[in-house]
Scaffold this active site. Structure first.
Site, PDB file in Angstrom:
ATOM      1  N   CYS A  23       0.838  -1.196   0.000  1.00 56.66           N
ATOM      2  CA  CYS A  23       0.000   0.000   0.000  1.00 56.66           C
ATOM      3  C   CYS A  23       0.880   1.255   0.000  1.00 56.66           C
ATOM      4  CB  CYS A  23      -0.986  -0.047   1.170  1.00 56.66           C
ATOM      5  SG  CYS A  23      -2.345   1.144   1.013  1.00 56.66           S
ATOM      6  N   HIS A  68      -3.546  -5.077  -0.263  1.00 59.24           N
ATOM      7  CA  HIS A  68      -3.140  -5.580   1.051  1.00 59.24           C
ATOM      8  C   HIS A  68      -3.128  -7.115   1.038  1.00 59.24           C
ATOM      9  CE1 HIS A  68      -3.233  -1.842   3.467  1.00 59.24           C
ATOM     10  NE2 HIS A  68      -4.072  -1.447   2.521  1.00 59.24           N
ATOM     11  N   GLU A 116      -2.220  -9.071   3.340  1.00 61.44           N
ATOM     12  CA  GLU A 116      -2.639  -9.565   4.659  1.00 61.44           C
ATOM     13  C   GLU A 116      -4.149  -9.554   4.828  1.00 61.44           C
ATOM     14  OE1 GLU A 116      -2.500  -5.134   5.307  1.00 61.44           O
ATOM     15  OE2 GLU A 116      -1.482  -6.607   4.045  1.00 61.44           O
TER      16      GLU A 116
END
Length: 210
Positions: A82, A191, A193
């Site tokens: 990001c 992202h 994650e």
């Protein structure tokens, strides 16, 4: 041998989910704002949310810019996520002109506000979108042809050399650059994650670099 990742803490963004995702795929994780930890890292991860200028100012305030640059020059695998991906580039136009880390030649620019038919687009771009590969890359190994990942952003990376673009997503008929890379340095605008099994596979592939 267990892969070791140093996650750079510069005070912007909740990094707990990043650390947990890395641990889930088998990494030993150190979350640190200590320049000495950066200088001896086996792998580096630079994540974060917020404005580009603020991010670079916080890295500078903690004395982290030169250690990151030196470690990258030494061949250490580095993944930006990001805002962290954007800061890998030379500069950004977000709220004025700001200098980046200069690890991948290019600029950060605003994403389109209208689709290719001229209709307004909702910005920031938030949600899931399919990745479309531009060229093979080690972080894409094992991913489905158009795997979906999660985005939250209003700006995107524009590498100067098109060969540094790995993948993109569609946004109102426009191509938004999703992944960039130069050698051992990679940036994900999305992202990993927060992107389920696809994101975990990308992080797992990152652990194999080096």
């Amino acid at each position: 041998m267990t892969p070791r990742v140093t996650v750079i803490d510069y005070g912007m963004g909740n990094l707990l989910s990043v650390c947990r995702a890395l641990e889930h795929v088998g990494a030993t994780v150190t979350l640190s704002s200590d320049p000495n930890d950066i200088a001896r890292a086996e792998r580096l991860l630079l994540s974060g949310v917020g404005a580009f200028g603020n991010g670079m100012a916080e890295l500078d305030r903690r004395g982290l810019i030169e250690p990151i640059r030196r470690r990258a020059a030494e061949g250490t695998p580095l993944l930006g996520i990001c805002l962290g991906a954007q800061m890998l580039l030379d500069s950004s136009e977000e709220f004025g002109e700001h200098r980046g880390l200069g690890l991948i030649p290019g600029e950060v620019r605003a994403i389109p506000t209208r689709d290719t038919e001229g209709q307004p687009l909702k910005v920031p771009h938030v949600g899931w979108a399919d990745l479309h590969g531009v060229r093979p890359h080690p972080l894409l190994v094992g991913l489905a042809a158009e795997a979906a990942v999660y985005f939250v952003h209003s700006y995107q990376c524009h590498p100067r050399d098109g060969h540094n673009l790995i993948s993109y997503c569609d946004f109102g008929g426009h191509r938004l650059n999703a992944m960039i890379a130069l050698g051992h340095i990679t940036g994900c605008q999305f992202h990993p994650e927060k992107s389920g099994p696809t994101g975990l596979r990308i992080l797992s592939n990152f652990l194999l670099q080096g």
